[in-house]
Design a protein around this motif. Structure first.
Motif, PDB file in Angstrom:
ATOM      1  N   THR A 290      -0.653   6.539   4.204  1.00  0.00           N
ATOM      2  CA  THR A 290       0.195   7.709   3.665  1.00  0.00           C
ATOM      3  C   THR A 290       1.093   8.167   4.706  1.00  0.00           C
ATOM      4  OG1 THR A 290      -1.173   9.336   4.106  1.00  0.00           O
ATOM      5  CG2 THR A 290      -1.597   8.356   2.032  1.00  0.00           C
TER       6      THR A 290
ATOM      7  N   GLY B 101      -3.095  16.999  -6.269  1.00  0.00           N
ATOM      8  CA  GLY B 101      -3.989  15.713  -6.390  1.00  0.00           C
ATOM      9  C   GLY B 101      -4.220  15.682  -7.945  1.00  0.00           C
TER      10      GLY B 101
ATOM     11  N   TYR C 188      -4.290  10.905  -3.213  1.00  0.00           N
ATOM     12  CA  TYR C 188      -3.653  10.345  -3.864  1.00  0.00           C
ATOM     13  C   TYR C 188      -4.450   9.370  -5.007  1.00  0.00           C
ATOM     14  CZ  TYR C 188      -0.029  11.200  -0.528  1.00  0.00           C
ATOM     15  OH  TYR C 188       0.789  11.744   0.313  1.00  0.00           O
TER      16      TYR C 188
ATOM     17  N   GLU D 273       3.420  11.466   5.897  1.00  0.00           N
ATOM     18  CA  GLU D 273       4.121  12.516   5.179  1.00  0.00           C
ATOM     19  C   GLU D 273       5.039  13.121   6.216  1.00  0.00           C
ATOM     20  OE1 GLU D 273       3.282  14.182   2.372  1.00  0.00           O
ATOM     21  OE2 GLU D 273       1.679  12.775   1.751  1.00  0.00           O
TER      22      GLU D 273
ATOM     23  N   ASN E  51       0.500  17.365  -0.478  1.00  0.00           N
ATOM     24  CA  ASN E  51      -0.428  16.368  -1.152  1.00  0.00           C
ATOM     25  C   ASN E  51      -1.854  16.281  -0.289  1.00  0.00           C
ATOM     26  OD1 ASN E  51       2.159  14.433  -1.761  1.00  0.00           O
ATOM     27  ND2 ASN E  51       0.586  14.549  -3.185  1.00  0.00           N
TER      28      ASN E  51
ATOM     29  N   MET F 280       3.260  15.812  -8.861  1.00  0.00           N
ATOM     30  CA  MET F 280       3.235  15.019  -7.864  1.00  0.00           C
ATOM     31  C   MET F 280       4.614  14.164  -7.450  1.00  0.00           C
ATOM     32  SD  MET F 280       0.161  14.961  -6.680  1.00  0.00           S
ATOM     33  CE  MET F 280      -0.391  13.116  -5.917  1.00  0.00           C
TER      34      MET F 280
ATOM     35  N   HIS G 292       7.087  16.491  -6.011  1.00  0.00           N
ATOM     36  CA  HIS G 292       6.840  16.581  -4.515  1.00  0.00           C
ATOM     37  C   HIS G 292       7.317  15.165  -3.970  1.00  0.00           C
ATOM     38  CE1 HIS G 292       4.813  18.113  -1.010  1.00  0.00           C
ATOM     39  NE2 HIS G 292       4.093  16.920  -0.759  1.00  0.00           N
ATOM     40  N   ASP G 293       7.327  14.242  -4.453  1.00  0.00           N
ATOM     41  CA  ASP G 293       7.780  13.160  -3.980  1.00  0.00           C
ATOM     42  C   ASP G 293       9.367  13.200  -3.905  1.00  0.00           C
ATOM     43  OD1 ASP G 293       5.516  11.699  -3.900  1.00  0.00           O
ATOM     44  OD2 ASP G 293       5.461  10.680  -5.637  1.00  0.00           O
TER      45      ASP G 293
END
Length: 484
Positions: free
Chosen positions: A168, A233, A188, A170, A185, A47, A50-51
């Motif tokens: 969110t 996730g 969350y 994206e 994602n 995660m 990815h962020d």
């Protein structure tokens, strides 16, 4: 800046601030007569990685150039706080960065991610690390450009840490490590509250994205040439508990509008251009027979499942609040293997959890022998302040933990080495990921079972899927030869 002109809706608002930052960056580059550079250090899980792709995309968009060196004009630490020593690791990095900042007064230091969600960390940073310029948490990663603009305009330390997110975002620039595969994602947060884990406290409660948003993102990725997606996730199996925000309140979506994770997987697999679908992480308590059926029947879904067991002892699993027993876990594995005999199973295991007896540990060794994992990620338990386990009685002595850990590693390596050999002399489709780091005449890729393979090839093969015969097992990977 005329506040009336600032969009209120996302992502338009962030693109507005990206353009504002871009102007300021151009001015700074002209004044210095050189490019402005940035460096992002990423700690932790998929995660966080990815962020960081989103953070890199925004930094590229506003005009910074990425470098590998922390001696950059803009340094971002995307933090993890899953273990106590992760915090100390960051503070060590900051000591080094302070020295660099003394040499480059214009250097901007930014901290974000899970560690920033802890109030005591923020207080420590305010008191002892005043040279840090921008601080934000897990719920507003998308606001990087807005926070940068705020700092550049005021010159004052900018801190924004939210307890939860109401949206969110994206649809922002992203800079991926690979041009042919991407994480997506789908949800969350986490609702599980395992007693050793800080994640629910720093990532918040579960919130699933709407199916339509996810499918639109995957379709867009496919059009960009992405052939493999990984759905991400903290617990993908509980996807579908969708909530909306209306009038500032959380409202549960009607049952008829809910979508299960297997249903979502089925829809993702229908998208043209997507050849492989992966996902993580799966919590055993929520892995349904419906998911097993979809995995078995859908050829695009990779036959690899990461299924963290954490312990083989029902007693310890209860203390961990995992909400399944050893017997239930083994029965689940039996159902999975009945439908997919050759599936690759990997897991996480913690040794030395409070109260673990020798009998409990033997149960863990027993479950490893019975499941025969292809790979196990093993961890020595360490106290994590803020979790129930940190204050439990019967903490296991360090010397006992280390002795058990060594025994565990011996067994895991023995079984994993035996398991991977079952692929010897088989021909497997391999997605080529990169030129081999140690031998430029080789390329490196992965099978759908997540087995790493090195074989003769060239850079122009990267991103393609080729048939490879797995010829020589080297323990945790194969050497191979291309077929055809």
């Amino acid at each position: 800046m005329n506040s009336v002109s600032i969009p209120t809706m996302e992502p338009d608002r962030q693109y507005y601030f990206m353009n504002q930052c871009k102007t300021l960056v151009l001015e700074k580059k002209a004044a210095l007569n050189r490019p402005l550079t940035y460096n992002i250090q990423t700690f932790g899980c998929q995660m966080n990685s990815h962020d960081s792709e989103k953070l890199k995309g925004i930094m590229d968009e506003i005009g910074y150039e990425e470098v590998d060196d922390e001696a950059a004009d803009f340094v971002i630490f995307n933090t993890c706080t899953i273990r106590e020593n992760a915090n100390q690791k960051l503070y060590g990095h900051l000591g080094h960065v302070k020295t660099l900042k003394n040499k480059n007064k214009d250097m901007i230091v930014c901290l974000c991610g899970c560690m920033m969600q802890e109030p005591h960390v923020i207080e420590t940073l305010k008191q002892k690390y005043k040279f840090v310029n921008i601080i934000f948490g897990t719920h507003n990663i998308y606001k990087l450009a807005e926070l940068i603009y705020s700092y550049l305009e005021t010159g004052k330390q900018t801190i924004e840490v939210l307890d939860e997110t109401k949206q969110t975002v994206e649809q922002l620039p992203r800079k991926r490590k690979y041009t042919f595969k991407s994480g997506v994602n789908i949800m969350y947060g986490c609702n599980n509250f395992c007693t050793y884990c800080i994640v629910p406290y720093v990532r918040g409660r579960e919130q699933s994205r709407k199916k339509e948003e996810i499918l639109a993102e995957v379709e867009a990725l496919a059009k960009q040439g992405i052939s493999e997606v990984m759905l991400l996730g903290q617990n993908v199996n509980s996807y579908g508990n969708i909530y909306d925000y209306k009038d500032g309140k959380i409202v549960e979506v009607d049952e008829k509008d809910r979508v299960t994770f297997p249903q979502l997987l089925t829809e993702v697999c229908k998208i043209d251009g997507i050849k492989r679908v992966r996902f993580m992480t799966s919590h055993p308590k929520d892995l349904s027979d419906e998911l097993i059926e979809v995995m078995a029947e859908e050829p695009k879904i990779c036959k690899h499942l990461h299924l963290p067991v954490q312990s083989g002892s029902t007693n310890i699993l209860t203390r961990m609040n995992r909400r399944y027993t050893k017997e239930q876990y083994l029965a689940l594995v039996d159902r999975i293997r009945a439908k997919m005999p050759n599936i690759s199973l990997t897991t996480d295991i913690i040794v030395g959890f409070p109260g673990e007896t020798e009998e409990d540990f033997e149960d863990t060794l027993d479950i490893i022998r019975k499941v025969k994992y292809d790979q196990a990620f093993t961890f020595i338990y360490s106290k994590r302040t803020g979790t129930p386990a940190a204050t439990m009685d019967n903490q296991v002595p360090e010397d006992v933990i280390k002795e058990r850990f060594n025994r565990l590693l011996t067994l895991v390596n023995e079984i994993s080495n035996a398991q991977i050999k079952r692929f010897a002399d088989q021909v497997k489709p391999v997605l080529v990921e990169e030129v081999n780091h140690h031998d430029a005449s080789l390329v490196t890729g992965r099978t759908e079972e997540n087995v790493t393979v090195h074989f003769p090839g060239t850079a122009d093969m990267i991103g393609t899927t080729v048939d490879v015969k797995l010829t020589d097992c080297k323990g945790f990977y194969f050497m191979g030869e291309r077929i055809g």
